[in-house]
Design an enzyme around this catalytic site. Sequence first.
Site, PDB file in Angstrom:
ATOM      1  N   HIS A  10     123.917  51.815  25.788  1.00 41.02           N
ATOM      2  CA  HIS A  10     122.625  52.174  25.214  1.00 41.02           C
ATOM      3  C   HIS A  10     122.706  53.497  24.475  1.00 41.02           C
ATOM      4  CE1 HIS A  10     120.019  49.043  26.834  1.00 41.02           C
ATOM      5  NE2 HIS A  10     120.701  49.124  27.958  1.00 41.02           N
ATOM      6  N   HIS A  34     117.892  48.841  32.452  1.00 40.77           N
ATOM      7  CA  HIS A  34     118.415  49.572  33.614  1.00 40.77           C
ATOM      8  C   HIS A  34     117.550  50.800  33.883  1.00 40.77           C
ATOM      9  CE1 HIS A  34     122.102  47.192  33.649  1.00 40.77           C
ATOM     10  NE2 HIS A  34     122.533  47.887  34.690  1.00 40.77           N
TER      11      HIS A  34
END
Length: 401
Positions: free
Chosen positions: A218, A171
Amino acid sequence: MAQWLKALQDPQLVARFQRSCGLTLQPKAETNGVSPGHVPSRTFQGGGSRTAGVKGFPQENGMDSYSNGSYANGLHKKEQVRKYDVQNYLLYYLFLFAAALGQEVFYITFLPFTLWNFDSFVARRLIVVWVIVMYIGQASKDLLKWPRPTSPPVVKLETRVDAEYGMPSTHAIAATAISFTFLLATMGRYQYPFGIGLAAAVCVSTLVSLSRLYTGMHTVLDVICGVAFALLFLALTFPMWDATDELMLTNPLCPALVVIVAFLLSYNYPEMDHYSTTRADTTTILGAGSGTFIGNWFTHYLGMTYVPAGPFPLGIPPITPHMALLHVARFVLGVGLIVLARYAAKTLSLKLLGLWHNVPTQDPLVRQRLEIEVPYKFVTYTFVGVVAHTVVPYLHHVLNL
């Protein structure tokens, strides 16, 4: 240095960021009932079973089987549900929206819209950069095999990609690469204040990167490495963009070479120790990139490549109701054709692969086999890319859109 890197991987750092934004995980003892002010989220506990023989049939649950224990037996075993509290709904919806900017829904809207309604020159650069950085990022995950943050202490708001590894954040890579590629491709081509463009690119990149911490997908190190890789890639390749674009449009061997290389990269994707969506998603991206190369070359061969009239930098025309209506009509027509192309290519490719391998491709587990998943994904999205870059612009021209 090692201690500093370890600290950036600490899930507690992600959990502290979530708490500072008003997102907290309920204690396990409080999850038996559903409180009115709580937004439910699922994380999956227990010892998951590995999928034996990724190149063959997955053994149990396919997409919902996760070997490290955080996402296991999603179809056949009872899920343990954890709930979380949201104190700041403004940040909650802002970060969910930002996370969507790095997902498929953004790619299939923003990139085609740029191609059909803005400038094919800019769209080509966006797609080429996106394909390359996403492949490197996705493959790196399955080579490094660094786990995502654990829950608890982290609240996880997404489950589809939880079976993937974490390093680096794709991302963060995609958001940084796309926003700064758009800036670099348009500066000097269009008249606008560079400072505003730079601020917008930084804002988009930062917002999407922070969303990966907020959603608990993350670590801080994953995000930092994703942003750093994207910026380094752009800095190294920017001087070659014009030559690459010229080669892509004029060399008759380039489309065939790209298709061969992209398919081999898909078929020889790093072997996974459990099934996840990374190989399928990467094949989809490479297929779309291959279709882009073929479509751009063919469009240029037919003399339909968009070349703006007038000296650079070009002025940005005001948006009138008539122009807005044309943009909507182009987009709706284009998306409709892409949906039909995807359905036709997917149906036909799965049918032929099923007959070739003598397997029932209606079974989701069969579709996860290497020899089924890669060809049908690659063919489907290569065809979609070709349609998007040739058929749709041609119809726009014929219909005077």
